[in-house]
Design an enzyme around this catalytic site. Structure first.
Site, mmCIF file in Angstrom:
data_model
loop_
_atom_site.group_PDB
_atom_site.id
_atom_site.type_symbol
_atom_site.label_atom_id
_atom_site.label_comp_id
_atom_site.label_asym_id
_atom_site.label_seq_id
_atom_site.Cartn_x
_atom_site.Cartn_y
_atom_site.Cartn_z
ATOM 1 C CG HIS A 23 75.979 10.761 85.030
ATOM 2 N ND1 HIS A 23 75.268 10.055 85.970
ATOM 3 C CD2 HIS A 23 75.061 11.530 84.380
ATOM 4 C CE1 HIS A 23 73.981 10.368 85.887
ATOM 5 N NE2 HIS A 23 73.837 11.252 84.918
ATOM 6 C CG ASP A 115 76.170 7.366 87.969
ATOM 7 O OD1 ASP A 115 74.967 7.292 88.319
ATOM 8 O OD2 ASP A 115 76.640 8.350 87.395
ATOM 9 C CG ASN A 354 77.444 18.024 86.517
ATOM 10 O OD1 ASN A 354 78.135 17.693 87.461
ATOM 11 N ND2 ASN A 354 76.718 17.150 85.832
ATOM 12 C CB SER A 355 74.769 23.714 84.123
ATOM 13 O OG SER A 355 75.368 23.068 83.018
HETATM 14 O O1 LIG Z 1 80.112 23.639 76.141
HETATM 15 C C1 LIG Z 1 80.035 23.007 77.197
HETATM 16 C C2 LIG Z 1 78.800 22.624 77.779
HETATM 17 C C3 LIG Z 1 78.821 21.918 78.961
HETATM 18 N N1 LIG Z 1 80.000 21.586 79.550
HETATM 19 C C4 LIG Z 1 80.029 20.810 80.812
HETATM 20 O O2 LIG Z 1 79.189 19.675 80.682
HETATM 21 C C5 LIG Z 1 78.565 19.397 81.904
HETATM 22 C C6 LIG Z 1 77.084 19.291 81.661
HETATM 23 O O3 LIG Z 1 76.453 18.765 82.799
HETATM 24 P P1 LIG Z 1 74.961 19.172 83.216
HETATM 25 O O4 LIG Z 1 74.866 20.624 83.340
HETATM 26 O O5 LIG Z 1 74.620 18.406 84.440
HETATM 27 O O6 LIG Z 1 74.072 18.783 81.999
HETATM 28 P P2 LIG Z 1 73.873 17.390 81.178
HETATM 29 O O7 LIG Z 1 75.056 17.093 80.408
HETATM 30 O O8 LIG Z 1 72.635 17.583 80.431
HETATM 31 O O9 LIG Z 1 73.683 16.321 82.372
HETATM 32 C C7 LIG Z 1 72.785 15.246 82.571
HETATM 33 O O10 LIG Z 1 73.217 14.697 83.831
HETATM 34 C C8 LIG Z 1 73.067 15.556 84.967
HETATM 35 C C9 LIG Z 1 73.596 14.815 86.180
HETATM 36 O O11 LIG Z 1 72.862 13.655 86.424
HETATM 37 C C10 LIG Z 1 71.617 15.976 85.132
HETATM 38 O O12 LIG Z 1 71.495 16.882 86.230
HETATM 39 C C11 LIG Z 1 71.135 16.633 83.839
HETATM 40 O O13 LIG Z 1 69.779 17.028 83.952
HETATM 41 C C12 LIG Z 1 71.308 15.628 82.704
HETATM 42 O O14 LIG Z 1 70.835 16.165 81.483
HETATM 43 C C13 LIG Z 1 78.930 20.528 82.865
HETATM 44 O O15 LIG Z 1 79.918 20.099 83.767
HETATM 45 C C14 LIG Z 1 79.480 21.612 81.963
HETATM 46 O O16 LIG Z 1 80.501 22.390 82.544
HETATM 47 C C15 LIG Z 1 81.201 21.962 78.988
HETATM 48 O O17 LIG Z 1 82.278 21.681 79.523
HETATM 49 N N2 LIG Z 1 81.171 22.659 77.819
#
Ligand SMILES: O=c1ccn([C@@H]2O[C@H](COP(=O)(O)OP(=O)(O)O[C@H]3O[C@H](CO)[C@@H](O)[C@H](O)[C@H]3O)[C@@H](O)[C@H]2O)c(=O)[nH]1
Length: 464
Positions: A23, A115, A354-355
């Site tokens: 977020h 948010d 985000n991923s």
């Molecule tokens: O080694 C790493 C791993 C991840 N990231 C970043 O961390 C973020 C992860 O975000 P996301 O892919 O959305 O996963 P979560 O952290 O699990 O996010 C939560 O929040 C999101 C937005 O609400 C939801 O879509 C997901 O399901 C929920 O688990 C991304 O920007 C990645 O680039 C890094 O920078 N380095």
């Protein structure tokens, strides 16, 4: 600052982030874009997030409020419900105190972007007489499903085998967000996602981290109900449209990144030869699943860069770390830089939003391994709508077996279908970039937002 804004007074927007990585990243990127358009921005975190974060220097002002957990964040609460209940009790008061403090020290502000998980912030914004806008960090499709649940059009727990909703493809039960079909799991989060819409009719804008071309049909549908503005993908500009110099990364990590080692390891790998693996910042696997994943990655025969957070490391088999010479395990990495690297051929992801947007924006095909919340819906779109990946199926026990993971990786990396997925991923990448070029769909939404902020009557007068 862009030319047209220089002559006008500078509006001030407050941005309240929910304190987890998935977020924080999109709200910070939104803030950077808004600032580039001439708006002054102050981002508000929880005290704990602000204290913990590894940050690069930033021109954005930072403030914080108490969420009721000043010595430990979201994950330190006993349950999702315990966290949210306390944040709900504490947040409206601590946010009000912060806004009063800002006003008393001579600040004005025009808008509170918050948010969408924190709808009480809209009531605070309205008490201060400023514009209020929820920021949805998940896909429009997912938000629409929650909206229909809020309206009572989808009954919980969902027991039908399929659902048809306007603007969405037909979804099977397990394509829905997990909160809607896994009975009794995460009662706090389930209530929260449905409650995002509890006061939305008072919102001046509804912001969503997506772009029009990606979710066109559902955007058209939602645009008739809400003052929707699609302002994504919130990827650092230098990886997308390159209009904001120096915006190379998110710059705020709750986990300590291993940047140099990752990039060095990638640097001598052949083009398209590496599988990048990460399940985001929250997913917790059990030991059996971690082991199956480890052996599946090794058995694929490819180089792999695997992010296993510190707290998950002990589940990785000991002999695996010693025996897999093609693998590199890190506890956190600069994910967008990794995905942009030409050595990366495929992304094994939990399909967090985000991923997913990062894979789209950087043109990387996906092996989806959704775990919970919105991830199953994102995986459905990746496979059937955007056609840029496959989903790895779990066995009846809910475990993804090594053989299935290996087969999915091979399909993306080696087959004609995999090449088609790569072409589709590149097509979405181009469209994402265009959305932020001058006159692109997301750029227009930003322009419109700024126009409203500039003409807002609130900036001149501090209000109580
Ligand atoms: O080694 C790493 C791993 C991840 N990231 C970043 O961390 C973020 C992860 O975000 P996301 O892919 O959305 O996963 P979560 O952290 O699990 O996010 C939560 O929040 C999101 C937005 O609400 C939801 O879509 C997901 O399901 C929920 O688990 C991304 O920007 C990645 O680039 C890094 O920078 N380095």
């Amino acid at each position: 600052m862009e030319d047209h804004d220089k002559k006008q007074r500078q509006p001030h927007c407050l941005v309240l982030a929910y304190p987890t990585q998935g977020h924080i990243n999109p709200m910070l990127q939104f803030s950077k874009r808004l600032q580039h358009k001439g708006v002054r921005v102050t981002v508000i975190f929880s005290h704990f997030a602000l204290k913990t974060i590894h940050k690069k220097s930033t021109s954005i002002a930072l403030e914080s409020i108490s969420d009721g957990f000043d010595d430990g964040g979201v994950t330190s609460a006993e349950s999702d419900k315990a966290y949210l209940d306390r944040f709900w009790q504490t947040g409206p008061r601590t946010l009000t105190e912060l806004l009063e403090k800002l006003i008393n020290s001579g600040n004005t502000f025009d808008c509170l972007v918050y948010d969408s998980f924190l709808p009480w912030a809209l009531d605070v914004a309205k008490r201060f007489g400023v514009l209020g806008a929820p920021f949805f960090t998940q896909s429009l499709a997912v938000n629409t499903i929650y909206y229909h649940t809020h309206k009572g059009n989808l009954k919980l727990p969902f027991t039908e085998s399929e659902v048809s909703l306007p603007g969405l493809p037909t979804l099977s039960c397990c394509d829905l967000p997990s909160f809607l079909y896994v009975k009794g799991a995460y009662p706090g989060f389930t209530g929260m996602v449905v409650n995002q819409f509890s006061n939305i009719e008072k919102a001046d804008f509804v912001l969503c981290n997506t772009f029009y071309e990606l979710e066109q049909e559902v955007a058209d549908w939602q645009g008739k109900i809400f003052p929707l503005r699609t302002i994504g993908p919130t990827i650092p500009s230098m990886l997308l449209d390159k209009r904001i110099q120096d915006d190379n990364d998110y710059g705020f990590d709750l986990f300590k990144p291993n940047n140099d080692d990752c990039m060095k390891w990638l640097s001598d790998k052949p083009r398209g030869s590496v599988v990048y693996v990460s399940l985001g910042s929250l997913v917790v696997l059990d030991t059996e699943q971690t082991e199956e994943m480890a052996w599946g990655l090794r058995d694929s025969g490819y180089y792999f860069l695997w992010v296993v957070r510190e707290t998950e490391l002990e589940k990785v088999p000991k002999d695996f770390l010693e025996s897999s010479e093609k693998g590199f395990v890190v506890t956190w990495c600069p994910q967008i830089q990794v995905l942009e690297h030409e050595a990366v051929g495929c992304f094994v992801t939990h399909c967090g939003w985000n991923s997913t947007l990062e894979a789209i924006s950087l043109g990387v095909p996906v092996v989806g391994m959704p775990q919970w919340t919105d991830q199953s819906t994102d995986a459905k779109y990746i496979v059937d709508v955007w056609k840029m990946g496959v989903k790895v199926e779990a066995d009846p026990k809910g475990i993804v077996r090594r053989e299935s993971l290996k087969q999915c990786i091979k399909e993306v990396m080696e087959t004609e279908r995999g090449k088609e997925m790569k072409r589709n991923a590149n097509k979405w990448k181009d469209l994402a970039k265009r959305a932020f070029e001058e006159g692109g769909s997301s750029d227009k939404c930003f322009e419109d937002l700024v126009k409203h902020l500039v003409t807002s009557p609130n900036a001149q007068v501090p209000r109580k």
